[in-house]
Design an enzyme around this catalytic site. Structure first.
Site, PDB file in Angstrom:
ATOM      1  N   ASP A   1       7.895  -3.389 -14.247  1.00  0.00           N
ATOM      2  CA  ASP A   1       7.217  -2.557 -13.252  1.00  0.00           C
ATOM      3  C   ASP A   1       7.490  -1.095 -13.587  1.00  0.00           C
ATOM      4  O   ASP A   1       8.552  -0.567 -13.294  1.00  0.00           O
ATOM      5  CB  ASP A   1       7.725  -2.895 -11.849  1.00  0.00           C
ATOM      6  CG  ASP A   1       6.906  -2.251 -10.746  1.00  0.00           C
ATOM      7  OD1 ASP A   1       6.232  -1.240 -11.028  1.00  0.00           O
ATOM      8  OD2 ASP A   1       6.933  -2.756  -9.615  1.00  0.00           O
TER       9      ASP A   1
ATOM     10  N   HIS B   1       4.144  -4.954 -11.837  1.00  0.00           N
ATOM     11  CA  HIS B   1       3.936  -4.788 -10.399  1.00  0.00           C
ATOM     12  C   HIS B   1       2.928  -5.779  -9.839  1.00  0.00           C
ATOM     13  O   HIS B   1       3.034  -6.177  -8.673  1.00  0.00           O
ATOM     14  CB  HIS B   1       3.461  -3.349 -10.118  1.00  0.00           C
ATOM     15  CG  HIS B   1       3.553  -2.956  -8.682  1.00  0.00           C
ATOM     16  ND1 HIS B   1       4.752  -2.676  -8.057  1.00  0.00           N
ATOM     17  CD2 HIS B   1       2.597  -2.805  -7.730  1.00  0.00           C
ATOM     18  CE1 HIS B   1       4.535  -2.366  -6.800  1.00  0.00           C
ATOM     19  NE2 HIS B   1       3.228  -2.438  -6.566  1.00  0.00           N
TER      20      HIS B   1
ATOM     21  N   GLY C   1       0.835  -1.196   0.000  1.00  0.00           N
ATOM     22  CA  GLY C   1       0.000   0.000   0.000  1.00  0.00           C
ATOM     23  C   GLY C   1       0.874   1.250   0.000  1.00  0.00           C
ATOM     24  O   GLY C   1       1.363   1.664  -1.046  1.00  0.00           O
TER      25      GLY C   1
ATOM     26  N   SER D   1       6.452  -4.228  -2.398  1.00  0.00           N
ATOM     27  CA  SER D   1       5.993  -2.869  -2.656  1.00  0.00           C
ATOM     28  C   SER D   1       6.204  -2.045  -1.383  1.00  0.00           C
ATOM     29  O   SER D   1       7.316  -2.010  -0.867  1.00  0.00           O
ATOM     30  CB  SER D   1       4.539  -2.901  -3.130  1.00  0.00           C
ATOM     31  OG  SER D   1       4.149  -1.654  -3.646  1.00  0.00           O
ATOM     32  N   TRP D   2       5.169  -1.369  -0.860  1.00  0.00           N
ATOM     33  CA  TRP D   2       5.350  -0.666   0.407  1.00  0.00           C
ATOM     34  C   TRP D   2       5.827  -1.632   1.494  1.00  0.00           C
ATOM     35  O   TRP D   2       6.622  -1.257   2.374  1.00  0.00           O
ATOM     36  CB  TRP D   2       4.058   0.012   0.853  1.00  0.00           C
ATOM     37  CG  TRP D   2       4.034   0.283   2.330  1.00  0.00           C
ATOM     38  CD1 TRP D   2       3.339  -0.397   3.283  1.00  0.00           C
ATOM     39  CD2 TRP D   2       4.817   1.273   3.030  1.00  0.00           C
ATOM     40  NE1 TRP D   2       3.615   0.113   4.540  1.00  0.00           N
ATOM     41  CE2 TRP D   2       4.522   1.137   4.411  1.00  0.00           C
ATOM     42  CE3 TRP D   2       5.728   2.244   2.628  1.00  0.00           C
ATOM     43  CZ2 TRP D   2       5.096   1.946   5.390  1.00  0.00           C
ATOM     44  CZ3 TRP D   2       6.311   3.052   3.600  1.00  0.00           C
ATOM     45  CH2 TRP D   2       5.996   2.906   4.962  1.00  0.00           C
TER      46      TRP D   2
END
Length: 320
Positions: free
Chosen positions: A271, A299, A43, A115-116
């Site tokens: 990505d 991604h 996120g 990701s985050w």
């Protein structure tokens, strides 16, 4: 192609009081006596995904999942405009992870996420390296301001019309400034119509960035339920407008603290929002990490990416 493990349900779950009026949801799946692994979602603000349970052999792993502050089943939910975002920062989340480890009696755990989740994993591991047995990262980010600027401005050169619409979503006087900060301000307004429009505009941009992925999941950002979307955008804009409260390049500079921790960095060639360069930089700074680049993925992943995840997680379960 390797098949993921069958769906499983948690054998335990709870709400951890982390202070500041926040309760963090957690669940545990698999073997209570198995190798502990913590799934760190992305996120920020995505919430844990049930599908992540299926990458771990339920006979060999004790899989722990949790929802970071403000999202998923955690409370208060960031879709509620009265939720206090000043107590939702990277430092808070790192402290929550350590409190969860203590609550569940885990000595060391494998950290898994992307990701985050990559940023949060690195922030935690660099502060608590003796609590980490291995690290598996899917999509490397460190949330440098340069990375954030690329995602919300630079990559717009590949999607000029979509980026123009994203830019037009903020008040005209702010369109040549910090767009992420402008969206963060919109998401804090008391006007629900303003918040809803800002969230829709943000998600449309996120969907544009993943739209060229040949084996991915198009439209996945806008497919969220309304309350999930509001929380996701509010938390994302909040974190990224503050550079995740990290000094620029901090996680790369401190990667030496990860010495002795085996790691696998999986990154995808296609990505658009998070180019592979960051993964390469981290691999250079962390000699115990192996960089695996998946050529057919963006991604949102692919079958090849899922196969690599399963092989890696199984290998660590076997102690290799």
């Amino acid at each position: 192609m390797h098949e993921r493990y069958p769906p499983i349900e948690p054998y335990d779950h709870g709400m951890l009081d982390v202070g500041d009026g926040n309760l963090v949801y957690w669940e545990a799946c698999g073997n209570p006596d198995g190798k502990p692994a913590l799934v760190v979602h992305g996120g920020p603000g995505s919430g844990h995904g049930k599908g992540n349970r299926r990458y771990f052999d339920p006979e060999r792993y004790r899989v722990i999942l949790f929802d970071q502050r403000g999202c998923g089943h955690s409370t208060p939910h960031a879709s509620d405009p009265t939720a206090d975002m000043t107590v939702n920062t990277t430092d808070h989340l790192v402290a929550d992870m350590e409190r969860l480890r203590e609550e569940l009696g885990v000595e060391q755990w494998l950290l898994y996420g992307g990701s985050w989740g990559s940023t949060l994993i690195l922030a935690y591991a660099e502060r608590h390296p003796h609590r980490v047995s291995e690290i598996v990262i899917l999509g490397v980010t460190t949330s440098r301001r340069s990375e954030i600027d690329w995602l919300y401005r630079g990559v717009g050169q590949f999607f000029p019309a979509e980026w123009a619409r994203f830019r037009a979503g903020v008040p005209e006087p702010e369109r040549d400034g910090d767009l992420v900060a402008a969206y963060a301000r919109l998401m804090e307004t008391p006007d629900a119509n303003v918040r809803n429009k800002a969230a829709a505009d943000w998600l449309a941009w996120e969907d544009a960035v993943i739209s060229l992925e040949p084996n991915g999941t198009p439209g996945s950002y806008s497919a969220q339920l309304p309350h999930e979307a509001l929380a996701f955008v509010r938390i994302c804009a909040h974190y990224f407008s503050h550079g995740a409260w990290l000094e620029e390049g901090e996680l790369l500079r401190n990667a030496g603290r990860l010495k002795g921790i085996p790691g696998v960095l999986m990154h995808v060639r296609r990505d658009m929002g998070s180019p592979v360069g960051t993964a390469w930089e981290l691999a250079q700074a962390w000699p115990d990490a192996e960089l695996v680049v998946i050529d057919d993925s963006g991604h949102t992943g692919s079958g090849a990416m899922r196969n690599e995840i399963l092989r890696t997680v199984d290998r660590f379960a076997a102690g290799r």
